[in-house]
Every structure is written in C-alpha cells, then in structure tokens.
Design a protein around this motif. Structure first.
Motif, PDB file in Angstrom:
ATOM      1  N   SER A 118       0.834  -1.196   0.000  1.00  0.00           N
ATOM      2  CA  SER A 118       0.000   0.000   0.000  1.00  0.00           C
ATOM      3  C   SER A 118       0.875   1.254   0.000  1.00  0.00           C
ATOM      4  N   HIS A 119       0.317   2.322  -0.538  1.00  0.00           N
ATOM      5  CA  HIS A 119       0.944   3.652  -0.455  1.00  0.00           C
ATOM      6  C   HIS A 119      -0.076   4.641   0.096  1.00  0.00           C
ATOM      7  N   ASN A 120      -1.013   4.137   0.877  1.00  0.00           N
ATOM      8  CA  ASN A 120      -2.093   4.922   1.457  1.00  0.00           C
ATOM      9  C   ASN A 120      -1.519   5.996   2.384  1.00  0.00           C
ATOM     10  N   LEU A 121      -2.076   7.187   2.318  1.00  0.00           N
ATOM     11  CA  LEU A 121      -1.608   8.318   3.128  1.00  0.00           C
ATOM     12  C   LEU A 121      -2.248   8.405   4.502  1.00  0.00           C
ATOM     13  N   LEU A 122      -3.145   7.469   4.842  1.00  0.00           N
ATOM     14  CA  LEU A 122      -3.797   7.519   6.148  1.00  0.00           C
ATOM     15  C   LEU A 122      -2.778   7.542   7.277  1.00  0.00           C
ATOM     16  N   SER A 136       5.133  -0.094   8.034  1.00  0.00           N
ATOM     17  CA  SER A 136       6.201   0.010   7.028  1.00  0.00           C
ATOM     18  C   SER A 136       7.504  -0.614   7.539  1.00  0.00           C
ATOM     19  N   TYR A 192      -4.788  -6.762   7.118  1.00  0.00           N
ATOM     20  CA  TYR A 192      -6.194  -6.954   7.445  1.00  0.00           C
ATOM     21  C   TYR A 192      -6.301  -7.998   8.541  1.00  0.00           C
ATOM     22  N   ARG A 250       4.289   0.924   2.301  1.00  0.00           N
ATOM     23  CA  ARG A 250       3.621   0.295   3.447  1.00  0.00           C
ATOM     24  C   ARG A 250       3.053  -1.077   3.133  1.00  0.00           C
ATOM     25  N   LEU A 281      -1.861  -0.015   8.858  1.00  0.00           N
ATOM     26  CA  LEU A 281      -0.797   0.230   7.883  1.00  0.00           C
ATOM     27  C   LEU A 281       0.528   0.311   8.616  1.00  0.00           C
ATOM     28  N   SER A 335      -0.959   6.431  10.404  1.00  0.00           N
ATOM     29  CA  SER A 335      -0.722   5.057  10.848  1.00  0.00           C
ATOM     30  C   SER A 335       0.641   4.967  11.522  1.00  0.00           C
ATOM     31  N   LYS A 341      -0.466  -3.158   4.212  1.00  0.00           N
ATOM     32  CA  LYS A 341      -1.793  -3.046   4.821  1.00  0.00           C
ATOM     33  C   LYS A 341      -2.147  -4.428   5.348  1.00  0.00           C
ATOM     34  N   LEU A 401       5.916   5.804   3.198  1.00  0.00           N
ATOM     35  CA  LEU A 401       4.731   5.569   2.380  1.00  0.00           C
ATOM     36  C   LEU A 401       4.805   4.227   1.657  1.00  0.00           C
TER      37      LEU A 401
END
Length: 135
Positions: free
Chosen positions: A87-91, A114, A104, A100, A112, A93, A102, A98
């Motif tokens: 993931s490269h989600n900006l949320l 890294s 689940y 990252r 998230l 965390s 994710k 970036l």
C-alpha cells in the motif's frame, strides 16, 4: 523467540517537519517567549521519539504482532490476520514511510505499517499463520 522489525523511514517526509520545528524553536528563543520555545521543543522531541521508537514485533510464543509507535501500542493476534498487501495509502498510521503494508485482521480491521525488511517481516508472519493471503 520474538523478532523486531524497525520501521522504514521516508526522510523526505520528516525532514521539512523537523527543520520547521527546529527553526520555530530557535526563532521562539530569539523572541524570548519561553512558552512558545518550550512548545516547539516538545513537538520536536515527540517527533524524534516517534521516529526512533516505531517498530513491529512478532512474538511467536504469544502468536502476536505487537506494533509500537511512541506511546501507542497495537496488539494483533496473528491468527486473526487474513491478508497482507502492499500500500501507499496516506492515512495516519504507525508507519514512517509511504512504502507500506496493509494488514487486514478480524472482520473489518486493518493497520498500515512500514517494516524496513518487508520480506523478513512477511516470512515471520507466514511461519505463524500460513493461511495469510499476500501479494
């Protein structure tokens, strides 16, 4: 035996913040506003603490993933992890990069992270729970 995986750090994300906080602290000191200087120094210290203390710990004996970022700690049962994906989600965390993963877990939860050693981290999780889907 537990394995500790430090977070990767994207310094380009933190360098501007650190320079801004350091500059603000010095500028506040020049203005002789001790409260402003102290506030900026506390923010700088907290940021450095987060950078130095964010890591991910796989605990085989407890079948647990422990995620630590400064004063915040998450505990995720490895058996509850269903999927790990890039993931490269900006949320916000407990990840200092970036680049990252994710994770689940449970029915709807995710976190998230890294880890600097993504392959080693994933291998440690898969050793405890081979059913984890991953890309």
């Amino acid at each position: 035996m537990k394995q500790i995986f430090p977070s990767a750090v994207s310094w380009w994300l933190f360098a501007p913040l650190l320079v801004l906080l350091l500059g603000s602290t010095v500028f506040a000191g020049l203005e002789q506003s001790w409260l402003s200087g102290l506030t900026m120094l506390a923010a700088l210290g907290f940021t450095i603490w987060l950078i130095r203390s964010t890591y991910y710990e796989v605990q085989p004996a407890q079948q647990l993933l422990r995620i630590v970022s400064g004063p915040l700690v998450w505990r995720v049962r490895v058996a509850d992890i269903t999927q790990v994906e890039k993931s490269h989600n900006l949320l916000s965390s407990p990840a200092l990069s970036l680049d990252r993963l994710k994770i689940y877990y449970g029915k709807y939860d995710f976190v998230l992270i890294s880890p600097a050693d993504r392959a080693g981290f994933l291998a440690a999780l898969l050793t405890l729970n081979p059913a984890i889907r991953h890309d």
